[in-house]
Design a protein around this motif. Structure first.
Motif: not given
Length: 232
Positions: A159-161, A217-218, A224-226
């Protein structure tokens, strides 16, 4: 007696005229009547006839641009997908597959800079018709590129990528829109400048995509990014 203009030629003129007007004024500010007048059509319903309504015209303009990108990008995109199926791939190579068509568009097409400006508008314009159309027609290529980008940086949470790649996309498009306004009248000069810009963009953005992270992750930050919608 003047030459009879074929309907398909009129349709193409309407698309290109709308593209330029949208890029200069934004989609919300341009009406079908404005497009008809700019094309010089005595038939004030020409745009309605070919596209039905403004949404249809916006879709046609966005599809026209995306069809060009698809034709340019499909072969290298497929090639890197094949490479990824058998071994590691480089972040720089994935980013180049996405970015190079933008440079080639500005080099080779008279409407290229207008297209870049329009895409830059769509990233931030409040009017949603064009943004939704662009997301829809570009979705397949972006999905494939996101998958490849995640494979190129396996140590970074996926997700960060995706968020990093979205930031790269928006940054490069905005920078090209700004750079295009300062291009020289000499095409050869422009070509060399654009090639240099491409290499700079690849170097800087690849470094950002590959940079180590403390976000796990987690983690709370990851969650919050999610919750933030993708910028693409």
């Amino acid at each position: 007696m003047g030459r009879t203009v074929a309907p398909q030629e009129i349709k193409q003129r309407l698309i290109l005229t709308a593209l330029h007007l949208f890029s200069e004024q934004g989609i919300a500010a341009v009406s079908l009547r404005t497009v008809n007048r700019a094309v010089g059509q005595k038939n004030t319903s020409a745009a309605h006839y070919h596209f039905g309504d403004k949404t249809g015209l916006v879709d046609a303009v966005i599809s026209f641009i995306q069809d060009w990108f698809t034709a340019q990008r499909e072969a290298p995109l497929t090639a890197i997908e094949v490479a990824a199926s058998v071994g590691p791939i480089l972040t720089e190579d994935v980013l180049r597959v996405w970015a190079l068509p933008y440079i080639e568009l500005m080099k080779t097409e008279e409407w290229g800079y207008a297209a870049i400006r329009l895409i830059a508008h769509l990233q931030f314009e409040q009017e949603s018709t064009g943004r939704e159309a662009h997301s829809r027609v570009a979705m397949d290529a972006l999905r494939r590129l996101n998958t490849l980008m995640e494979q190129s940086v396996p140590d970074i949470p996926p997700m960060l990528t995706r968020h990093r790649f979205a930031l790269c996309v928006n940054s490069i498009v905005q920078n090209l829109a700004n750079a295009g306004a300062r291009l020289d009248n000499d095409r050869d000069v422009n070509s060399k400048q654009l090639d240099s810009l491409l290499e700079l963009y690849l170097e800087v953005n690849s470094a950002g995509l590959k940079a180590p992270t403390t976000i796990k992750k987690g983690s709370a930050i990851y969650k919050r990014l999610g919750a933030i919608p993708s910028l693409l």
